[in-house]
Design an enzyme around this catalytic site. Structure first.
Site, PDB file in Angstrom:
ATOM      1  N   ASP A 123      -4.938  -1.104  14.740  1.00  0.00           N
ATOM      2  CA  ASP A 123      -4.394  -0.936  16.119  1.00  0.00           C
ATOM      3  C   ASP A 123      -5.679  -0.144  16.991  1.00  0.00           C
ATOM      4  O   ASP A 123      -6.575   0.227  16.099  1.00  0.00           O
ATOM      5  CB  ASP A 123      -3.144  -0.230  16.353  1.00  0.00           C
ATOM      6  CG  ASP A 123      -3.174   1.178  16.347  1.00  0.00           C
ATOM      7  OD1 ASP A 123      -4.080   1.843  15.803  1.00  0.00           O
ATOM      8  OD2 ASP A 123      -2.061   1.951  16.632  1.00  0.00           O
ATOM      9  N   CYS A 156      -3.690   3.048  11.713  1.00  0.00           N
ATOM     10  CA  CYS A 156      -3.206   3.356  13.141  1.00  0.00           C
ATOM     11  C   CYS A 156      -3.819   4.743  13.381  1.00  0.00           C
ATOM     12  O   CYS A 156      -4.585   5.258  12.422  1.00  0.00           O
ATOM     13  CB  CYS A 156      -1.862   3.040  13.410  1.00  0.00           C
ATOM     14  SG  CYS A 156      -0.784   4.192  12.477  1.00  0.00           S
ATOM     15  N   THR A 161      -1.988   7.637  12.970  1.00  0.00           N
ATOM     16  CA  THR A 161      -1.793   8.401  11.764  1.00  0.00           C
ATOM     17  C   THR A 161      -1.503   7.696  10.397  1.00  0.00           C
ATOM     18  O   THR A 161      -1.292   8.290   9.380  1.00  0.00           O
ATOM     19  CB  THR A 161      -0.393   9.054  11.873  1.00  0.00           C
ATOM     20  OG1 THR A 161       0.575   8.072  12.032  1.00  0.00           O
ATOM     21  CG2 THR A 161      -0.342   9.929  13.085  1.00  0.00           C
ATOM     22  N   HIS A 184       1.325   4.491 -10.041  1.00  0.00           N
ATOM     23  CA  HIS A 184       3.084   4.580 -10.333  1.00  0.00           C
ATOM     24  C   HIS A 184       4.075   3.843  -9.288  1.00  0.00           C
ATOM     25  O   HIS A 184       4.929   3.574  -9.764  1.00  0.00           O
ATOM     26  CB  HIS A 184       3.436   6.057  -9.862  1.00  0.00           C
ATOM     27  CG  HIS A 184       2.784   6.999 -10.867  1.00  0.00           C
ATOM     28  ND1 HIS A 184       3.196   8.314 -11.096  1.00  0.00           N
ATOM     29  CD2 HIS A 184       2.011   6.811 -11.920  1.00  0.00           C
ATOM     30  CE1 HIS A 184       2.537   9.088 -12.075  1.00  0.00           C
ATOM     31  NE2 HIS A 184       1.811   8.160 -12.701  1.00  0.00           N
ATOM     32  N   HIS A 218       6.974   3.337 -14.887  1.00  0.00           N
ATOM     33  CA  HIS A 218       7.029   3.067 -13.274  1.00  0.00           C
ATOM     34  C   HIS A 218       7.462   1.462 -13.076  1.00  0.00           C
ATOM     35  O   HIS A 218       7.582   1.495 -12.006  1.00  0.00           O
ATOM     36  CB  HIS A 218       5.520   3.260 -13.007  1.00  0.00           C
ATOM     37  CG  HIS A 218       4.968   4.738 -13.428  1.00  0.00           C
ATOM     38  ND1 HIS A 218       5.386   5.945 -12.990  1.00  0.00           N
ATOM     39  CD2 HIS A 218       4.279   4.853 -14.434  1.00  0.00           C
ATOM     40  CE1 HIS A 218       5.135   6.888 -13.624  1.00  0.00           C
ATOM     41  NE2 HIS A 218       4.219   6.359 -14.379  1.00  0.00           N
TER      42      HIS A 218
END
Length: 151
Positions: A8, A66, A68, A99, A134
Site C-alpha cells: 500500500d 503496509c 506496520t 515451524h 510442526h
C-alpha cells in the site's frame, strides 16, 4: 520460485529493497501493488490480490507491505489457504517458515529499514519448512480455517 509482492502507500518505501532481494535470490517476482504514495488506496485491496495469487497456486509465496505489516497480514490471512506472518526480526521470519510453513511474509514500511527488509526477505525465502511435529500444527491451523473443532 514465483513470488507475489504487493504494498500500500506506506509500504512503497520498501518495495525496491524487496524486489531487488528477490531478483538476487533468483526468484521471479510479480508486483500487485501501487507505485506511488496515494493514501486513498487501501491495503486490503493489495493484500487480496497477492494472497489470491498465492492461494490459487499461481505463485509459490507472497510478500506484502503496509505501514506496520499488521493490517495487510490480517487481510491476507482472510484468504483461505494463506498463512501470512508479520515479521520485524530475523528470528520470527525464520521460524514462521521453519515451524509454520508460512506462505506469505508481511513487513512494515514504517517499522523496518530497507536493509532489514532485505534480511527478512532472504531468510523467509531460504528457510525450509521442518515438517515433523510442526506439520501436525499446520494441519490444525488448516482445520480451524475449514471450520473444524480441535480437541
Amino acid at each position: 520460485m514465483k513470488i507475489a509482492v504487493a504494498c500500500d502507500p506506506a509500504g512503497v518505501v520498501l518495495k525496491e529493497a524487496v524486489m531487488e532481494t528477490l531478483k538476487e535470490l533468483g526468484a521471479e517476482a510479480t508486483y500487485f501493488g501501487i507505485h506511488d504514495e496515494d493514501t486513498t488506496r487501501d491495503y486490503p485491496v493489495f493484500a487480496l490480490r497477492a494472497a489470491k495469487a498465492v492461494a490459487n497456486g499461481e505463485f509459490d509465496r507472497g510478500i506484502v507491505i503496509c505501514g506496520t505489516g499488521v493490517g495487510i497480514s490480517m487481510a491476507a490471512n482472510k484468504v483461505k489457504g494463506i498463512r501470512c506472518c508479520c515479521c520485524s526480526d530475523y528470528y520470527s521470519a525464520k521460524m514462521t517458515r521453519a515451524h509454520n510453513d508460512a506462505n506469505m511474509l508481511a513487513i512494515g514500511g514504517r517499522v523496518i529499514a530497507p536493509e532489514t527488509a532485505k534480511v527478512l526477505v532472504e531468510v523467509f525465502m531460504t528457510t525450509e519448512f521442518e515438517g515433523g511435529r510442526h506439520q501436525r500444527r499446520v494441519d490444525q491451523i488448516t482445520a480451524i480455517e475449514n471450520g473444524q473443532e480441535l480437541e
